[in-house]
Design a protein around this motif. Structure first.
Motif, PDB file in Angstrom:
ATOM      1  N   UNK A  71      -9.745   1.252  -3.774  1.00 52.90           N
ATOM      2  CA  UNK A  71      -8.627   0.417  -4.193  1.00 52.90           C
ATOM      3  C   UNK A  71      -8.532   0.222  -5.703  1.00 52.90           C
TER       4      UNK A  71
ATOM      5  N   UNK B 234      -6.156   7.506  -6.542  1.00 45.54           N
ATOM      6  CA  UNK B 234      -6.577   7.013  -5.221  1.00 45.54           C
ATOM      7  C   UNK B 234      -6.883   8.201  -4.308  1.00 45.54           C
TER       8      UNK B 234
ATOM      9  N   UNK C  76       0.792  -1.225   0.000  1.00 44.63           N
ATOM     10  CA  UNK C  76       0.000   0.000   0.000  1.00 44.63           C
ATOM     11  C   UNK C  76       0.829   1.282   0.000  1.00 44.63           C
ATOM     12  N   UNK C  77       2.153   1.174  -0.109  1.00 41.28           N
ATOM     13  CA  UNK C  77       2.988   2.388  -0.116  1.00 41.28           C
ATOM     14  C   UNK C  77       2.595   3.347  -1.232  1.00 41.28           C
TER      15      UNK C  77
ATOM     16  N   UNK D 179       4.963  16.469  -2.858  1.00 40.56           N
ATOM     17  CA  UNK D 179       5.863  15.417  -3.329  1.00 40.56           C
ATOM     18  C   UNK D 179       5.625  15.015  -4.783  1.00 40.56           C
TER      19      UNK D 179
ATOM     20  N   UNK E 266      -1.819  -0.488  -6.481  1.00 39.14           N
ATOM     21  CA  UNK E 266      -1.918  -1.838  -5.917  1.00 39.14           C
ATOM     22  C   UNK E 266      -3.110  -2.570  -6.520  1.00 39.14           C
TER      23      UNK E 266
ATOM     24  N   UNK F   3      -0.445   4.004  -2.248  1.00 43.99           N
ATOM     25  CA  UNK F   3      -1.771   4.629  -2.105  1.00 43.99           C
ATOM     26  C   UNK F   3      -1.729   6.137  -1.887  1.00 43.99           C
ATOM     27  N   UNK F   4      -0.965   6.628  -0.877  1.00 44.06           N
ATOM     28  CA  UNK F   4      -1.041   8.074  -0.645  1.00 44.06           C
ATOM     29  C   UNK F   4      -0.442   8.912  -1.771  1.00 44.06           C
ATOM     30  N   UNK F   5       0.272   8.288  -2.700  1.00 46.34           N
ATOM     31  CA  UNK F   5       0.923   9.045  -3.771  1.00 46.34           C
ATOM     32  C   UNK F   5       0.153   8.999  -5.083  1.00 46.34           C
TER      33      UNK F   5
ATOM     34  N   UNK G 261     -10.370   7.515  -3.576  1.00 44.86           N
ATOM     35  CA  UNK G 261     -10.310   6.821  -2.292  1.00 44.86           C
ATOM     36  C   UNK G 261     -10.709   5.362  -2.318  1.00 44.86           C
TER      37      UNK G 261
END
Lengths: 462, 440
Positions: B47, B41, B32-33, B361, B52, B35-37, B45
């Motif tokens: 999957x 997503x 899940x690394x 980022x 992933x 997901x926030x990037x 929000x």
């Protein structure tokens, strides 16, 4: 293609919150745990307490299992809906309701991302210490459910140590409130603390109050390299003997160091047997004194090289190796299986020895890193899920590792939870009577066994 | 997008992903690394809108646990191809590239609409022809018709998409750059070397003046710039839409074109082109007769900032620009080419510039080729988040280096009445160098 269940759910909570297509069910059939997956029948992303109650009531009428899920970063299968039914997503309930700077607490919804909480409270000079590896992704709800730890565990404790109060929905849709904002609260059974680590099997959190502390003023970081892993272990004992509790005390073995060097080239010597990453934080005077103690402890334990960070930037650099540990191991082979056995700190050398033996005996590549400061180790098998024979040997190796951890007075899980993957070892750890008591507690909250079924308790043989 | 699907054939085609690619699919730990990037997503929000999830869907289709249905195909096209997931993936899974592979295999086994075949197979191939297609648009702007249309919002009556596309439309130069510049532009002062310049379609046809600035900065830095006539599209649109045949022909053509010219490097001021040209070494690797030459070609490709950060030596005087500046990293620069520092270093060398990072980022702006047209709702939400992040820097000027991002940010600036101005990095560098020269 909408199932009748999905239609009923949509009537209750509205469209756009219910997911039930093939792809959607597939994408909620797993979390970060290797080799386990099962599709739910529907996924609901709740946005309010009314939604939670409505879904739970429908599930009760239909007799369906319900599995809570945050970001799905768990490593014990805690959010995998192994019995199907409904997956209840917390991610849309992600408000930080209140930061109480006067009383040092924060009130959040369960879907708040751990790192977002860190940022919000640190802006006010406050500190929420638990920092699980997945903190940029994981939710507070998931952290409470698994009682997550992290790098700062040895000095600051784990999620449960910061839990003050909870709003909880029981499986029948009724709501209960436990705890207060008071640090001292001994009224009745302490159900709040009990819920930390309940792995989503007791209730569904809707509101969480956590304790905060002042942010440490300064810190100092060390990277110590050793020719012998036992010297690294001796350093841990030497620190404790000097009555120093570092804020971080992380260990990496030679397999891990070499994988890191293969992938990030940060100039670690290839022949190093182990490294420790040590950090102390707090008042500048205390940090100064402890830093001297750390240096002395490392030297006395025959450290080969000791690097000391001069400033925050260098401190970040020293963390590079540790941050890249899992990353680098994960790139070696297709499947990476990581566990979290934990032993009393003086037994770390014996545990490491057993891990090495298991790797040799079952011809496996196992890299170990972890939180030496609290005895929590991550032996990580580098394997390939297509190789059935090897996967079988991985199971055998972990059997051996878990047995040893238990016999050393340790535990089968330090921070990931029992979930699906470790349930078969639990009876050995706690004994049949404790299992029976746990089952009675579970039945008191969830008599039909519909909330996150298939977790913690080993399945009876069929 | 596909018109009718042969699910079975697509599943079969996906199963032929070679060991390396399939290894990539397996390598995903589902941690899940990403997901926030992932921009999709972040907006949706769920999957299925995450890297992933995309890997899981591809794997399930290969293993025949999921049908290669319309829904699957749609999911493959929800990805912006921003490659942010590739920057952050701990296991090194190239999710963006896997999604493009999936699109390719879908398209190969699905009848393609005529318009798409024409666009990818013929229109973009020849920049001269492409320029002719733009003639009516130029007339539309020159005659003043555009002003009337914009004032009346007449297009909204036809379709809001059409009005949006019209609003994106920049003022077109009367002639493409390729037709107005010589083949070789000599270095200013003592020649340090000879370099090629790859003129991307959008730069040539729309941002001709920006590329003119790029060339001016390159010659001022002491390099003779060679711009071979007859360059073809780098192939990004084809790759994005899963088309590979015409792509390879154009790529081979471009490789050959620069081979004949004795240049040390080939500079590109469009991040998307730069990424694709650097990828020729992989995409042309299976074509035996050109594999080696593609390797040599890709090795010479430099993004404009990547090249200038070394080429603009201490002898160059930068003139003062007293502004607060931030840089919007084009995804295909930051995540596609892994270039983060050169553009920042260049901006920091301009006296007076106070540089600050956009605190997200390297999130996408939502342009993503034609994504802002094909998936407009989500693209606008992504853009809104971008603008919010830009606002946090309180910058006077946003600098970027990709035509798609430029158009998208320019739209945002007007749409939400932002105070900041917008430049391509070459524009800012040129004006700083010119001020520097008058100072001397």
């Amino acid at each position: 293609m909408t199932s009748s269940l999905a239609r009923k759910l949509e009537e209750l909570v509205g469209r756009g919150k219910v997911f039930s297509s093939d792809s959607e069910l597939l994408c909620y059939s797993y979390d970060a745990t290797p080799l386990v997956s099962h599709r739910p029948e529907a996924v609901v992303r709740v946005t309010s307490e009314q939604d939670i109650a409505a879904v739970l009531e429908l599930a009760a009428q239909e007799g369906l299992p319900v599995t809570p899920r945050g970001s799905g970063t768990g490593l014990s299968g805690g959010s995998v809906p192994v019995k199907g039914g409904i997956v209840l997503l917390t991610t849309a309930m992600n408000r930080i309701i209140e930061i109480d700077a006067d009383d040092l607490s924060v009130t959040v919804e369960p879907g708040v991302i751990t790192a977002d909480l860190h940022a919000a409270v640190e802006e006010l000079g406050l500190f929420y210490p638990p920092d699980p590896g997945s903190m940029k992704i994981s939710t507070i709800g998931g952290n409470v459910a698994e009682n997550a730890g992290g790098l700062r565990g040895l000095k600051y404790g784990i999620t449960g140590d910061y839990l003050l109060s909870l709003d909880l929905f029981l499986i029948d849709g009724s709501k209960v409130h436990y705890g207060t904002k008071c640090v001292k609260d001994v009224a009745g059974y302490n159900l709040t603390k009990f819920l930390a680590g309940s792995e989503g099997t007791i209730g569904f959190f809707s509101k969480i109050v956590l304790k905060l502390i002042p942010k440490p003023r300064t810190k100092k970081t060390f990277l110590a390299l050793y020719d012998d892993i036992l010297d690294a272990a001796r350093t841990v004992s030497a620190l404790i003997a000097r009555r120093i509790i570092p804020s971080t005390l992380e260990l990496m073995d030679s397999v891990t160091i070499n994988c890191v060097e293969d992938h990030v080239h940060i100039g670690l010597p290839r022949d190093v047997a182990a490294l420790l990453l040590i950090e102390t934080d707090g008042h500048p005077e205390v940090v100064k004194e402890e830093a001297a103690g750390i240096e002395a402890a490392c030297t006395a334990s025959r450290v080969r090289t000791l690097r000391i960070a001069k400033d925050a930037k260098e401190s970040e650099e020293l963390f590079t190796a540790r941050r890249n540990a899992l990353t680098s191991l994960a790139r070696v082979k297709p499947t990476t299986i990581l566990e979290d056995v934990t032993v009393p700190r003086p037994r770390i050398p014996e545990m490491m020895e057993t891990i090495r033996e298991a790797a040799a005996k079952f011809s496996l590549r196992i890299g170990t890193f972890g939180h030496a400061g609290d005895g929590n180790l991550h032996p990580t098998c580098l394997t390939d899920e297509r190789d059935r024979d090897e996967i079988h040997r991985v199971e055998q190796a972990y059997d051996m590792i878990f047995q040893r951890a238990i016999s050393l007075g340790g535990t089968i899980s330090g921070e990931h939870g029992t979930g699906i993957t470790k349930s078969k070892y639990l009876p050995q750890l706690v004994g049949p009577k404790a299992i029976e008591v746990m089952k009675r507690i579970k039945a008191a909250f969830d008599p039909e066994g519909r909330l996150n079924p298939g977790k913690i308790f080993p399945e009876p043989m069929e | 997008m596909a018109t009718s699907l042969n699910a079975d054939e697509i599943a079969g085609a996906l199963a032929t992903l070679d060991i390396h690619d399939y290894g990539d699919v397996l390598q995903c730990m589902r941690c899940g690394s990403c997901l926030p990037h992932c921009p999709t997503y972040r907006t949706d929000g769920i999957e299925t809108q995450s890297p992933r999830g995309r890997v899981a869907m591809i794997k399930a289709v290969i293993d025949r646990r999921l049908q290669a249905s319309e829904e699957f195909v749609e999911h493959m096209y929800h990805c912006l191809d921003c490659r942010n997931c590739q920057t952050v993936c701990p296991a090194g899974v190239k999710v963006g590239e896997l999604v493009l592979e999936a699109r390719h295999r879908i398209e190969e086994h699905t009848p393609q609409p005529l318009l798409k075949r024409f666009m990818l197979g013929s229109a973009i191939r020849d920049q001269k022809r492409l320029s002719r297609y733009l003639t009516p648009l130029r007339a539309y702007q020159l005659t003043g018709l555009q002003k009337v249309v914009r004032r009346s919002h007449i297009l909204k009556w036809i379709s809001s998409d059409l009005e949006f596309m019209e609003a994106l439309l920049p003022t077109l130069p009367s002639r493409p750059l390729a037709e107005t510049i010589p083949d070789v532009i000599p270095a200013v002062g003592k020649e340090k070397g000879r370099i090629g310049f790859f003129l991307g379609c959008a730069m040539n046809l729309v941002f001709a003046e920006v590329s003119r600035d790029t060339i001016a900065v390159l010659t001022r830095s002491g390099y003779t710039v060679v711009v071979p006539k007859g360059q073809q599209c780098c192939g990004t649109p084809n790759i994005a839409e899963g088309e590979r045949k015409v792509y390879r022909e154009m790529a081979e053509h471009n490789v050959a074109l620069f081979e004949d010219r004795d240049v040390d490097a080939i500079v590109c001021d469009c991040a998307a082109c730069g990424m694709e040209l650097k990828a020729y070494r992989e995409t042309l690797a299976p074509v035996h007769r050109v594999a080696h030459r593609a390797e040599a070609f890709s090795a010479k490709i430099r993004d404009v900032s990547e090249f200038l950060v070394a080429a603009l030596g201490p002898e160059i005087t930068f003139g003062t620009i007293a502004e607060k500046v931030c840089f919007h990293d084009p995804c295909h620069l930051r995540h596609g080419q892994k270039l983060v520092t050169p553009q920042r270093e260049l901006l920091r060398r301009i006296p007076g510039v106070v540089f600050s990072d956009i605190p997200d980022e390297g999130q996408c702006c939502g342009s993503a080729g034609i994504y802002n047209i094909t998936h407009r709702g989500r693209a606008m939400r992504i853009l809104e988040a971008k603008v919010e992040a830009i606002d946090k820097t309180a910058a006077d000027r946003v600098v970027t280096s990709n035509p798609g991002c430029f158009l998208q940010l320019d739209y945002a600036r007007k749409h939400w009445n932002r105070e900041w101005s917008l430049s391509h990095i070459s524009q800012l560098l040129r004006s700083s160098l010119e001020r520097g020269e008058t100072m001397q």
